[in-house]
Design an enzyme around this catalytic site. Sequence first.
Site, PDB file in Angstrom:
ATOM      1  N   ASP A 143      11.072   2.927   6.595  1.00  0.00           N
ATOM      2  CA  ASP A 143      10.706   1.511   6.672  1.00  0.00           C
ATOM      3  C   ASP A 143      11.972   0.751   7.063  1.00  0.00           C
ATOM      4  OD1 ASP A 143      10.043  -1.235   6.029  1.00  0.00           O
ATOM      5  OD2 ASP A 143       8.462  -0.500   4.707  1.00  0.00           O
ATOM      6  N   HIS A 172     -13.346   2.640   8.839  1.00  0.00           N
ATOM      7  CA  HIS A 172     -12.574   1.500   8.305  1.00  0.00           C
ATOM      8  C   HIS A 172     -13.101   1.090   6.923  1.00  0.00           C
ATOM      9  CE1 HIS A 172      -9.696  -1.793   9.871  1.00  0.00           C
ATOM     10  NE2 HIS A 172      -9.669  -1.784   8.545  1.00  0.00           N
ATOM     11  N   ASP A 217      -9.108   6.485   9.330  1.00  0.00           N
ATOM     12  CA  ASP A 217     -10.018   5.457   8.830  1.00  0.00           C
ATOM     13  C   ASP A 217     -10.049   4.290   9.810  1.00  0.00           C
ATOM     14  OD1 ASP A 217     -11.694   4.283   6.708  1.00  0.00           O
ATOM     15  OD2 ASP A 217     -10.050   2.830   6.531  1.00  0.00           O
ATOM     16  N   THR A 277      -4.681   5.224   7.713  1.00  0.00           N
ATOM     17  CA  THR A 277      -5.578   4.222   7.116  1.00  0.00           C
ATOM     18  C   THR A 277      -5.067   2.822   7.448  1.00  0.00           C
ATOM     19  OG1 THR A 277      -4.304   4.266   5.074  1.00  0.00           O
ATOM     20  CG2 THR A 277      -6.265   5.666   5.137  1.00  0.00           C
ATOM     21  N   SER A 278      -4.170   2.724   8.460  1.00  0.00           N
ATOM     22  CA  SER A 278      -3.513   1.437   8.670  1.00  0.00           C
ATOM     23  C   SER A 278      -4.113   0.647   9.835  1.00  0.00           C
ATOM     24  CB  SER A 278      -2.015   1.656   8.841  1.00  0.00           C
ATOM     25  OG  SER A 278      -1.323   0.606   8.240  1.00  0.00           O
ATOM     26  N   ARG A 279      -3.799   1.026  11.066  1.00  0.00           N
ATOM     27  CA  ARG A 279      -4.408   0.412  12.242  1.00  0.00           C
ATOM     28  C   ARG A 279      -4.482   1.459  13.346  1.00  0.00           C
ATOM     29  NH1 ARG A 279      -6.247  -2.762   9.499  1.00  0.00           N
ATOM     30  NH2 ARG A 279      -6.073  -5.022   9.456  1.00  0.00           N
ATOM     31  N   ILE A 330       0.835  -1.211   0.000  1.00  0.00           N
ATOM     32  CA  ILE A 330       0.000   0.000   0.000  1.00  0.00           C
ATOM     33  C   ILE A 330       0.871   1.262   0.000  1.00  0.00           C
ATOM     34  CG2 ILE A 330      -1.753   1.299   1.290  1.00  0.00           C
ATOM     35  CD1 ILE A 330      -2.781  -1.480   2.325  1.00  0.00           C
ATOM     36  N   GLU A 345     -11.987   1.031  17.892  1.00  0.00           N
ATOM     37  CA  GLU A 345     -13.067   0.994  16.889  1.00  0.00           C
ATOM     38  C   GLU A 345     -14.042  -0.167  17.061  1.00  0.00           C
ATOM     39  OE1 GLU A 345     -10.501   0.751  13.335  1.00  0.00           O
ATOM     40  OE2 GLU A 345     -11.467  -1.149  12.856  1.00  0.00           O
ATOM     41  N   CYS A 365       2.169   1.046   7.823  1.00  0.00           N
ATOM     42  CA  CYS A 365       2.886  -0.095   8.409  1.00  0.00           C
ATOM     43  C   CYS A 365       1.904  -0.921   9.240  1.00  0.00           C
ATOM     44  CB  CYS A 365       4.049   0.404   9.262  1.00  0.00           C
ATOM     45  SG  CYS A 365       3.552   1.512  10.574  1.00  0.00           S
ATOM     46  N   PRO A 366       2.258  -2.177   9.532  1.00  0.00           N
ATOM     47  CA  PRO A 366       1.345  -2.999  10.337  1.00  0.00           C
ATOM     48  C   PRO A 366       1.411  -2.593  11.810  1.00  0.00           C
ATOM     49  CG  PRO A 366       3.328  -4.235   9.777  1.00  0.00           C
ATOM     50  CD  PRO A 366       3.463  -2.911   9.108  1.00  0.00           C
TER      51      PRO A 366
HETATM   52  P1  NAD Z   1       2.803  -4.888   3.656  1.00  0.00           P
HETATM   53  O1  NAD Z   1       3.121  -6.033   4.556  1.00  0.00           O
HETATM   54  O2  NAD Z   1       2.880  -5.054   2.182  1.00  0.00           O
HETATM   55  O3  NAD Z   1       3.712  -3.630   4.050  1.00  0.00           O
HETATM   56  C1  NAD Z   1       3.948  -3.239   5.372  1.00  0.00           C
HETATM   57  C2  NAD Z   1       5.284  -2.498   5.382  1.00  0.00           C
HETATM   58  O4  NAD Z   1       5.457  -1.954   6.703  1.00  0.00           O
HETATM   59  C3  NAD Z   1       6.504  -3.397   5.097  1.00  0.00           C
HETATM   60  O5  NAD Z   1       7.292  -2.842   4.083  1.00  0.00           O
HETATM   61  C4  NAD Z   1       7.228  -3.432   6.429  1.00  0.00           C
HETATM   62  O6  NAD Z   1       8.648  -3.538   6.282  1.00  0.00           O
HETATM   63  C5  NAD Z   1       6.824  -2.078   7.004  1.00  0.00           C
HETATM   64  N1  NAD Z   1       7.083  -1.972   8.432  1.00  0.00           N
HETATM   65  C6  NAD Z   1       7.149  -2.963   9.373  1.00  0.00           C
HETATM   66  N2  NAD Z   1       7.476  -2.433  10.566  1.00  0.00           N
HETATM   67  C7  NAD Z   1       7.635  -1.104  10.369  1.00  0.00           C
HETATM   68  C8  NAD Z   1       8.004  -0.033  11.218  1.00  0.00           C
HETATM   69  N3  NAD Z   1       8.306  -0.235  12.505  1.00  0.00           N
HETATM   70  N4  NAD Z   1       8.059   1.202  10.694  1.00  0.00           N
HETATM   71  C9  NAD Z   1       7.781   1.423   9.377  1.00  0.00           C
HETATM   72  N5  NAD Z   1       7.443   0.449   8.523  1.00  0.00           N
HETATM   73  C10 NAD Z   1       7.373  -0.804   9.020  1.00  0.00           C
HETATM   74  O7  NAD Z   1       1.335  -4.416   4.090  1.00  0.00           O
HETATM   75  P2  NAD Z   1       0.287  -3.554   3.245  1.00  0.00           P
HETATM   76  O8  NAD Z   1      -0.543  -4.460   2.422  1.00  0.00           O
HETATM   77  O9  NAD Z   1       0.992  -2.427   2.598  1.00  0.00           O
HETATM   78  O10 NAD Z   1      -0.666  -3.025   4.419  1.00  0.00           O
HETATM   79  C11 NAD Z   1      -0.190  -2.118   5.393  1.00  0.00           C
HETATM   80  C12 NAD Z   1      -1.195  -2.046   6.515  1.00  0.00           C
HETATM   81  O11 NAD Z   1      -2.400  -1.438   6.030  1.00  0.00           O
HETATM   82  C13 NAD Z   1      -1.672  -3.416   7.033  1.00  0.00           C
HETATM   83  O12 NAD Z   1      -0.809  -3.908   8.033  1.00  0.00           O
HETATM   84  C14 NAD Z   1      -3.027  -3.105   7.607  1.00  0.00           C
HETATM   85  O13 NAD Z   1      -2.885  -2.823   8.980  1.00  0.00           O
HETATM   86  C15 NAD Z   1      -3.453  -1.837   6.869  1.00  0.00           C
HETATM   87  N6  NAD Z   1      -4.663  -2.020   6.050  1.00  0.00           N
HETATM   88  C16 NAD Z   1      -5.740  -1.224   6.281  1.00  0.00           C
HETATM   89  C17 NAD Z   1      -6.885  -1.366   5.506  1.00  0.00           C
HETATM   90  C18 NAD Z   1      -8.103  -0.483   5.692  1.00  0.00           C
HETATM   91  O14 NAD Z   1      -9.179  -0.798   5.163  1.00  0.00           O
HETATM   92  N7  NAD Z   1      -8.012   0.620   6.393  1.00  0.00           N
HETATM   93  C19 NAD Z   1      -6.922  -2.341   4.508  1.00  0.00           C
HETATM   94  C20 NAD Z   1      -5.789  -3.128   4.287  1.00  0.00           C
HETATM   95  C21 NAD Z   1      -4.654  -2.966   5.062  1.00  0.00           C
END
Ligand code: NAD
Length: 332
Positions: A174, A294, A257, A231-233, A155, A262, A204-205
Site C-alpha cells: 500500500d 458483486h 466478485d 472483491t474490489s473493482r 477492508i 460487469e 485497493c480502489p
Molecule cells: P479504503 O479507502 O479504506 O482503502 C483503500 C486502500 O487502498 C488505502 O489504504 C489506499 O492507500 C490503498 N491504495 C490506494 N492506491 C493503492 C495502490 N496503488 N496500491 C495499493 N493500495 C492502494 O477503501 P476500502 O473501504 O477498504 O475499500 C477498498 C475497495 O473495495 C473500494 O475502493 C471498492 O472498490 C471495493 N469495494 C467492493 C465492494 C464489493 O461489494 N465488492 C464493496 C465495498 C468496497
Amino acid sequence: MKIAFFSTKTYDQTFMNQVNEEFGHEISYFDTGLSPSTAVLAQDHEAVCIFVNDQGNEETLKALKDQGVKLLALRSAGFNHVDIAKAEELGIKIVRVPAYSPYAVAEHALAMILTLNRKTHLAYSRVRDGNFSLERLTGFDLRGKTVGVIGTGAIGQVFAHIMMGVGCRVVAYDPRPNEELKQHVDFVGLPELFGQSDIISLHCPLTKETHYIINEEAIKQMKNSVMLINTSRGGLVDTKAVIKGLKDQRIGYFGLDVYEQEENIFFEDLSGAIIQDDMITRLMTFPNALITSHQAFFTQEAMTSIAETTLQNIRDFEEGKDLENEVVHSDK
Ligand code: NAD
C-alpha cells in the site's frame, strides 16, 4: 427531500424504506440505471442516488444539471464511475458511503478462498448428482501459507486479520501503509508480494494507477498455481491476461466478485438470455474460477448501514450542514 433512486432492486427498496421511516424523504425508485438517456427521470428531484454500475460521466452530469439536480448521493464507497471534477464544475455535490461494513467484503473474500480451495462449489453439485467420489477435490491447509494483500484500508485491514486468524502469514502493499497493521504484517513492494504470495487479494480502489494492476507482467512474477481474489473493482484485473494464466495453469484459482465489463450483466437475471460477453462466458467454464455477481457487500448489516449513511448525507445537504462524506476532486 425529493430523491430519485436509480438501479434499485426489491432488496434496495426494502432496506431504504425501513430506514426512511426515520428520515421522511420523498423517494422515487427506478429500476433502470442512470445514463444520459435516463437522466430525464430525475426531473423535479433535487437529489439523485446511484450505485456502482450507473454512469456519472460528463454527459450524464450535464443532463442531471439540466433537470435541476444539486446532489448526487452514491450508495457505494467507490466513486470511480463519477467524473468528480466535472461535477464540481457543474455545482453538483457528490456524497458517498465511505465505510459500511468492511467485514461484509472481507468475509466474502474468505468465503471465495475457502470455496476455491476446498472445492465446495464442485462437491455441492456432485453430491446432488449422487456422486460421492473425492477425486479431484483435494485442497490445501491455509495455515502457514502466505497471503498478499494489496490495499490496507478499512477492508484490507479486516481481511489481513481474518487471514492471520486462520494461521496465514500476511504480506501487504500500500503506498500509504495501514499504521495498525505495520505491527503484524510485512509491507513489501509489489514484485515481492507477487513473488511470495500463495493467495493474492485486492483491496485497493480503481484509479489510473491501479488500473490493470494485475496484468500479464504481474502474473509472470507470481508463484505457479497462485490464487487470485478480486472483491474490489473489475478494472484492477486484465481479464484477458487472467484467462490466459488459467489456460496455461499458471493461475491455480481465480475468485472474482467484480468484473471489468460487469455493467448490464451483474445484478441482472440473464438466465434466459444469450450472453454476449465472451470473457465472462469463458471464465464460467473453468472449474477453478468462482464468479459472484458483486455481492461481497451484501449483508443485512451493510445494507442497513448504506441506507442510514445515504439518507443522513442527503439530510445534511438539505439542512445546509457540512458534508462529512463529500467526495472532492483531490480525493481521486
Ligand atoms: P479504503 O479507502 O479504506 O482503502 C483503500 C486502500 O487502498 C488505502 O489504504 C489506499 O492507500 C490503498 N491504495 C490506494 N492506491 C493503492 C495502490 N496503488 N496500491 C495499493 N493500495 C492502494 O477503501 P476500502 O473501504 O477498504 O475499500 C477498498 C475497495 O473495495 C473500494 O475502493 C471498492 O472498490 C471495493 N469495494 C467492493 C465492494 C464489493 O461489494 N465488492 C464493496 C465495498 C468496497
